[in-house]
Write a protein that holds these residues in place. Sequence first.
Motif, short mmCIF file in Angstrom:
data_model
loop_
_atom_site.label_atom_id
_atom_site.label_comp_id
_atom_site.label_asym_id
_atom_site.label_seq_id
_atom_site.Cartn_x
_atom_site.Cartn_y
_atom_site.Cartn_z
N SER A 624 0.83 -1.21 0.00
CA SER A 624 0.00 0.00 0.00
C SER A 624 0.86 1.26 0.00
O SER A 624 0.64 2.19 -0.78
CB SER A 624 -0.94 -0.01 1.21
N GLN A 682 -1.38 -7.10 -8.24
CA GLN A 682 -2.66 -7.57 -8.79
C GLN A 682 -2.67 -9.09 -8.93
O GLN A 682 -3.68 -9.74 -8.63
CB GLN A 682 -2.89 -6.91 -10.15
N GLN A 685 -3.16 -10.63 -5.46
CA GLN A 685 -4.55 -10.51 -4.98
C GLN A 685 -5.49 -11.43 -5.73
O GLN A 685 -6.41 -12.02 -5.17
CB GLN A 685 -5.01 -9.06 -5.11
N SER A 686 -5.24 -11.59 -7.02
CA SER A 686 -6.11 -12.49 -7.80
C SER A 686 -5.92 -13.94 -7.38
O SER A 686 -6.80 -14.78 -7.57
CB SER A 686 -5.80 -12.34 -9.29
N VAL A 690 -4.70 -11.99 -0.03
CA VAL A 690 -5.02 -10.59 0.23
C VAL A 690 -4.88 -10.32 1.72
O VAL A 690 -4.87 -11.21 2.55
CB VAL A 690 -6.46 -10.23 -0.23
N GLU A 697 -7.25 -2.90 2.26
CA GLU A 697 -7.61 -3.51 0.98
C GLU A 697 -8.34 -2.50 0.10
O GLU A 697 -8.06 -2.38 -1.10
CB GLU A 697 -8.47 -4.74 1.23
N ASP A 698 -9.27 -1.77 0.69
CA ASP A 698 -10.01 -0.78 -0.09
C ASP A 698 -9.09 0.32 -0.59
O ASP A 698 -9.17 0.76 -1.75
CB ASP A 698 -11.14 -0.17 0.76
N GLU A 700 -5.85 0.15 -1.03
CA GLU A 700 -4.95 -0.39 -2.03
C GLU A 700 -5.66 -0.58 -3.37
O GLU A 700 -5.12 -0.29 -4.43
CB GLU A 700 -4.40 -1.72 -1.52
N GLY A 701 -6.91 -1.06 -3.29
CA GLY A 701 -7.67 -1.25 -4.53
C GLY A 701 -7.92 0.06 -5.23
O GLY A 701 -7.89 0.14 -6.47
N GLN A 704 -4.76 1.03 -7.08
CA GLN A 704 -4.56 0.21 -8.27
C GLN A 704 -5.48 0.63 -9.40
O GLN A 704 -5.07 0.73 -10.57
CB GLN A 704 -4.79 -1.26 -7.92
N SER A 705 -6.73 0.90 -9.07
CA SER A 705 -7.68 1.32 -10.10
C SER A 705 -7.23 2.63 -10.73
O SER A 705 -7.30 2.81 -11.96
CB SER A 705 -9.07 1.48 -9.49
#
Length: 1200
Positions: A624, A682, A685-686, A690, A697-698, A700-701, A704-705
């Motif tokens: 993160s 990514q 996480q896939s 995670v 997590e939110d 970090e997501g 990434q987005s």
Amino acid sequence: MSNMKVTVDKILSLSESDGVDELQKHLALLSDDQLTTMLTNSALKGKDTGILIKAIFKGSPVSVSHGANRRLLVYKHCIPLCESGDLQTEVASDIIGLLMLETHSLPGHALATLASLYVDAIKVGEMNSGRSLELFPTILTALAATEALAYGKGELSGDEYKKQLINSLCSSRWDPQCVIHLTTMFRDVPLSAEELQFLIEKILRMFLKLDLQEIPPLIYQLLLLSAKGCKKLVLEGIISYFKKQDQLQKEEQRNGESEDVEVQTIPQDQLRHVEGTVILHIVFAIRLDHELSREFLKNLKMAHSDPLCPFSIALLLSVARIQRYEEQVFEFLKGTITKNFKDDQIQHSSKFLQELLPQCNSISNMILDTVKNSVFGWDHVTQGLVQLGFILMDSFGPKAGAFGKVTEGTSSTAKTPNQLACRLGGQVLLESFMMHEPIRGEILEQVLNRLVTKTASPVTHFIDLLSSIVMSAPMILLESSSKVTETFDQLSYLPLSTVQGLLKAVQPLLKVSMSMKDALILVLRKAMFSSNLDGRKSAVAGFLLLLKNFRILGSLASSQASQAITSSQVQADVHSRYNTAANEAFCLEILSSLRRCLNQQADVRLMLYEGFHDVLRRNSQLASSIMQTLLSQLKRYFEPEQDLLPPLKLESCISAHGDQVFIQEPLAHLLCCTVHCLLWNQNIQSGGNVSDDDDDEDEEGGVQSELHAILKSITKRMIKSELEDFELDKCAEFSTSSSVGVKNSIYAVLVMGLNEVLMEYNFITANYNKNHFEDILELFKRYHKVSEILKERAGKGRPMSSKTSRSLLSLGFISTLLTALFRDSTQSREESLSVLRSSGDFLRYSVSVALQKIQQLEETGHTDGPEGQSPDKTFRHLCDITSVLMWRYTNVPSTVEDAGKKEKGQSVSLLCLEGLLRVFTTVLQRYPTRMSNFLSSLDVSGEGEAEGEGSDLTEQTAFYIRQFQRALMNQLSGGEEEFNSKEAQLLVSILSVLSRHLNPSSQQFVQMITWTVKICKETNFEDISLTKGLLSLLFNLHVLYKSPVSLLWEMCQDIHSQLGDIDQLSVKLSGSHLTPQCYCFITYVQSGELTAGGPEKLKKKKKEDEAVAAASAKVLRETKAIPNLIFNIEQYEKFLILLSKKSKVNLMQYMKLSTSRDFRINAATLEAALQEQQQDQSQQTEGSQVSEKNQAPKKKRRKQ
């Protein structure tokens, strides 16, 4: 008894008075038994024995026979009496001393009798105590002075009689218990050179019959005896004895391990202690006798066949402690070590030498055996071992080549004699460190000192040694942790490569020593603000290392997540010493410090970008923070307005200082780091790995987005951007001679790097979508356009670089890309992949980048990008790339490719072949022990199974050799029009590399030689490079198979049939093309000498005195070579005449004798010189007349 007392007292009283006659009469009354009994009783009581013997000698004059006989009786009785051991030592010594004083007065026959008595007693072993042996040298000396003695039916001189006795004594069997006493005794015996040699050979033979404990005192006496001579024989015998003992002990140990035999006839500890004592004796003798040391060193230097053994090496190292011999010893050892490695290398490369010469004994094994032996109290050897280790590493370590490039490889890939010697030095120091506690501090201190002081030369070998010490004994090293922390203070002044190696080496210690870690952090924080750029880079390197290895609890374990620590001594993990919260706070604090680097120079930022990915892989809980940092940095250069072109602000990436322009932000590397970290995170996480924290997590997501959105926007707008949008033009200046050219070059490199990074990102995220692949091709076109402009404009002014810029594509991606382009036959991907396959430039570019990565791996041992520092990962990618290149070359021949397309640049097949050559060379150099695994992993058939799997290395290699043999045969059989010289040369080079892995005794090797001979005989192409390659291959193979004499003879016959007599041809050419030109040159130089050096010429050019003088001096210097040249020509002609007489061939018919050496008058030159002289005289006459007219008025004015 009372009568005996009366008699003794009577003898003593008569002796004290002047009545010698009465004493003689009294002694005459005594029988031999009474006399001997009297002597025995007196000796046993230890009272008045010496006085009694003196009295007896006084009353026994030698001039009369009965007196001489009585004296002989005393000698014959006292000698065994003293030897019996019944007497006190002092009494026996007194008796022997008295007898020695009177020995020279004995007649010859008595001396001969006593000498024979001694010889007989020694033969039967009655001289074991050695007390009476002191008398024997005196007897022999007196005997040698005797004029004549009865011997058999004739006479012998005393000296000859003594020689006969010594010969008889040395030829007889000696009791082992008396050997030491006899050796001591012979020190006082006058001996000729032959007798001394005979005696020493006898003593040396007795070594094998003595107990080990008796060897040191015997050698001590033998060394004292060597003062008489035969020093070489003594030293050779001692060294030979211990060499045999070492061999026997090794054989017993080897047999004991195989047969579970525990009893040893030669106990190792006892043998080593004896050897250590003997070494001390020899060194002591050398200190006293310098002639002995000269003989010792001379003998070792002259023993070419097999000069050294573990014992002699230990002896040499002990002698080296004597200052006057230190340099000689270590120079000898250095030369012997390198010679041994060279000889071994040459012998292994020649079957002829293997059959001709015995196998070389490994000197490295001997020296390492010496290290192991030194554990048995050889303190006098250990210092020499340390000194030898450092001398080898200093003398034969890697050297700095041009532009700082290291000329020698690491110790793990040591091949050359110098590399092997350097590695041996490291092994000696490592083993010594492990075995000897007193010298550990000195070894560590010297290693660290060299890391600090040798800043101008590579220190990788010392870093390897330090790393080995840490891995082998980390807890031992902690005892000297203060020395390591003192070295940390110098980090900011050391080269970056040294800092990285040092920190990586001591990294295991940081996990178990809080004080060492704290000291390092303090130093790194100071270095972060250093005025020295290298100091700040060192700080970044150190902090990145800490982030990689102090993992936060919960981070994912990967193959790279922890450095392998093989030693069982380090079992402590950071979690047992530090709590998780402290560890996390520590890592976040370091990250905060590293963020400050994002405002520093490009080199500092570059280090950070290249290290973030490895940190993320090993410490995934920092994802993160790292992603947020990269996003913030990327936004500084990202243009958020979607309609604006270009999408990135390149003008913010450069900076200027005066008239100099330089890069400030390596934007392409920033984007590369962002892409790799994003894709790795990514992917994790896939896979379901995670974080448990939903908030993290939110967050970090979201990051990434946002990054994905930015990358997609950059991709679209980079495709739409033209060169003008980046202020670039194909006619622009790209030289380094102006600030404009530098700026354009920086922009061009940034644009190329950005396009490469975007190509990798879009390929991985495309999921084989056709539209995405079209975008990739568009990105490549823009990359290619800039690349071509740089190539075209490089010749204008000074080029920006002699090499193309290093690609930012990762090795793993290149492997994936090549596999997809050339071997992916999945139906659903056919359409999308055809987009990329349709571009020949893209295919060539992909293979070219692979070549670049392979070359980087060969030169440095690693590649740029993720996983580039991991040997296992790079090896796996290398295997995959090789499979693709091999498949592409064998399935799409270059002739077919060239016939179908005539595009600019090399064909893909040729690039693949060049890549294969580099791969095989790289594996041979960097992974020599994994060649079998490498060949087994190659999948050429496309069926998922490697060829030759499960077979040995020779069979695997032979399989691939056949592939390239067929390709070369196709080249040679296609005719000259279809012949591609470069491809043929590459194939021959590949065959040369692969053939090194064939076992010379195998059938495959014989087949390879047969095939090569056939090719060399049948090939008729006039291609010099190919011919050289084939002949080199033939010779290299043949020398490993058998003697090359027959091959050379056959080849010489072939050459003679083609060219005739080469000597005659050479003479003819020298007569027609060489000698005439030499004489013309001589004439020309001599004429220049006359012209430039003539006195008249100098007068006419007074204004050019300096130029003329310089030219004249130059001509004079050149003319000095003319006499030598003429002499050599005459010698050449002289030998030609001799050769003509012997060969019956008139070789002088081709030579034309010149007149350049004769006195000669050139009419034209003479006439021109005379005319010039007349003109000069007329000019001088006119000048004098004019001067007279001008001078008259001046005289008048002067008078006024």
